[in-house]
Design an enzyme around this catalytic site. Structure first.
Site, PDB file in Angstrom:
ATOM      1  N   SER A   1       2.127  10.857  59.719  1.00  0.00           N
ATOM      2  CA  SER A   1       2.454  12.252  60.016  1.00  0.00           C
ATOM      3  C   SER A   1       1.238  13.125  59.763  1.00  0.00           C
ATOM      4  O   SER A   1       0.603  13.022  58.712  1.00  0.00           O
ATOM      5  CB  SER A   1       3.620  12.739  59.159  1.00  0.00           C
ATOM      6  OG  SER A   1       3.835  14.126  59.371  1.00  0.00           O
TER       7      SER A   1
ATOM      8  N   VAL B   1      -3.854  12.488  53.828  1.00  0.00           N
ATOM      9  CA  VAL B   1      -4.756  11.482  54.391  1.00  0.00           C
ATOM     10  C   VAL B   1      -4.737  11.550  55.920  1.00  0.00           C
ATOM     11  O   VAL B   1      -5.781  11.457  56.563  1.00  0.00           O
ATOM     12  CB  VAL B   1      -4.404  10.060  53.888  1.00  0.00           C
ATOM     13  CG1 VAL B   1      -5.302   9.012  54.527  1.00  0.00           C
ATOM     14  CG2 VAL B   1      -4.518   9.994  52.370  1.00  0.00           C
ATOM     15  N   CYS B   2      -3.565  11.764  56.507  1.00  0.00           N
ATOM     16  CA  CYS B   2      -3.459  11.852  57.968  1.00  0.00           C
ATOM     17  C   CYS B   2      -4.226  13.059  58.496  1.00  0.00           C
ATOM     18  O   CYS B   2      -4.905  12.980  59.521  1.00  0.00           O
ATOM     19  CB  CYS B   2      -1.998  11.946  58.395  1.00  0.00           C
ATOM     20  SG  CYS B   2      -1.000  10.542  57.881  1.00  0.00           S
ATOM     21  N   ASP B   3      -4.113  14.168  57.781  1.00  0.00           N
ATOM     22  CA  ASP B   3      -4.843  15.390  58.112  1.00  0.00           C
ATOM     23  C   ASP B   3      -6.344  15.100  58.085  1.00  0.00           C
ATOM     24  O   ASP B   3      -7.069  15.381  59.052  1.00  0.00           O
ATOM     25  CB  ASP B   3      -4.450  16.472  57.093  1.00  0.00           C
ATOM     26  CG  ASP B   3      -5.203  17.784  57.266  1.00  0.00           C
ATOM     27  OD1 ASP B   3      -6.447  17.791  57.132  1.00  0.00           O
ATOM     28  OD2 ASP B   3      -4.540  18.807  57.497  1.00  0.00           O
TER      29      ASP B   3
END
Length: 173
Positions: free
Chosen positions: A59, A64-66
Site C-alpha cells: 500500500s 516503506v512503500c512510500d
C-alpha cells in the site's frame, strides 16, 4: 487448479503465505490485467517494446512503500524513455492518484490490483492472510522475459534499489 502456496515470508516477524508461483529470471512474464483508473484496465502488452521495472508494494500509504515509490520515481529520470516503471498495489486507483499528487510522483505509472488480485497470484506475490500484494521487484525485458526478480522475505524491508535499476539499465539499447 489450486494455486501454489509458499511460506518463508513474514510481516514484522509473523509468518505470511504467498499464493502463486515463484518466478525466476528467464521466465516469461505472466500477462496481467491491472486498473489504471476505475474503468481503464491495462495489460502487459500495453507496455510492449519497453523495459518494464515492476515495483510491487502492499500500500502506498505505508512508510516503506512510500519511500520505495518515491525512489523509483527519482530513478525514472535517469532511465529514459525505453523504460517504464510500474508501481503495483491493491490500493484503489483514486487513492493511488491522490497519493501521487500529494507526493509529487509523476514518472512512475501506478496500477491497481484491487479488482481480482490476478496480478498478485500470477506473479506469486498475493498474501493469503491479508489480501495484499507482497513487496517485490520484477525487471522485464522488451520481449517480456523476466531478467531480474527480488521477492522480499520480510514485508517491511526495502528492496535492493541499486540492483533493480542496474538490471533495467542493462536491458536498454
Amino acid at each position: 487448479m489450486v494455486a501454489q502456496e509458499r511460506s518463508g515470508y513474514t510481516l514484522k516477524g509473523n509468518p505470511i503465505t504467498l499464493v502463486g508461483p515463484e518466478l525466476k529470471a528467464g521466465d516469461k512474464a505472466p500477462d496481467f490485467k491491472l486498473n489504471k483508473d476505475l474503468m481503464t484496465q491495462v495489460s502487459l502488452s500495453d507496455y510492449a517494446g519497453k523495459v518494464k521495472l515492476i515495483s510491487v508494494v502492499p500500500s502506498l500509504d505505508t512508510g516503506v512503500c512510500d519511500a520505495q515509490t518515491r525512489r523509483f520515481n527519482e530513478e525514472a529520470a535517469n532511465l529514459g524513455d525505453d523504460v517504464v516503471i510500474l508501481t503495483v498495489s491493491v490500493d484503489l486507483p483514486f487513492a493511488q492518484a491522490r497519493w501521487c499528487g500529494a507526493a509529487g510522483v509523476d514518472k512512475v505509472v501506478t496500477l491497481s490490483d484491487y479488482k481480482d488480485r490476478s496480478f498478485g497470484t500470477a506473479y506469486g506475490v498475493f498474501i493469503k492472510e491479508l489480501a495484499l500484494d507482497m513487496r517485490a521487484i520484477f525487471v522485464v525485458d522488451k520481449n517480456d522475459t523476466i531478467s531480474y526478480v527480488e521477492y522480499l522475505s520480510e514485508m517491511t524491508e526495502h528492496p535492493n534499489y541499486e540492483q533493480a535499476v542496474a538490471a533495467a539499465k542493462q536491458l536498454i539499447g
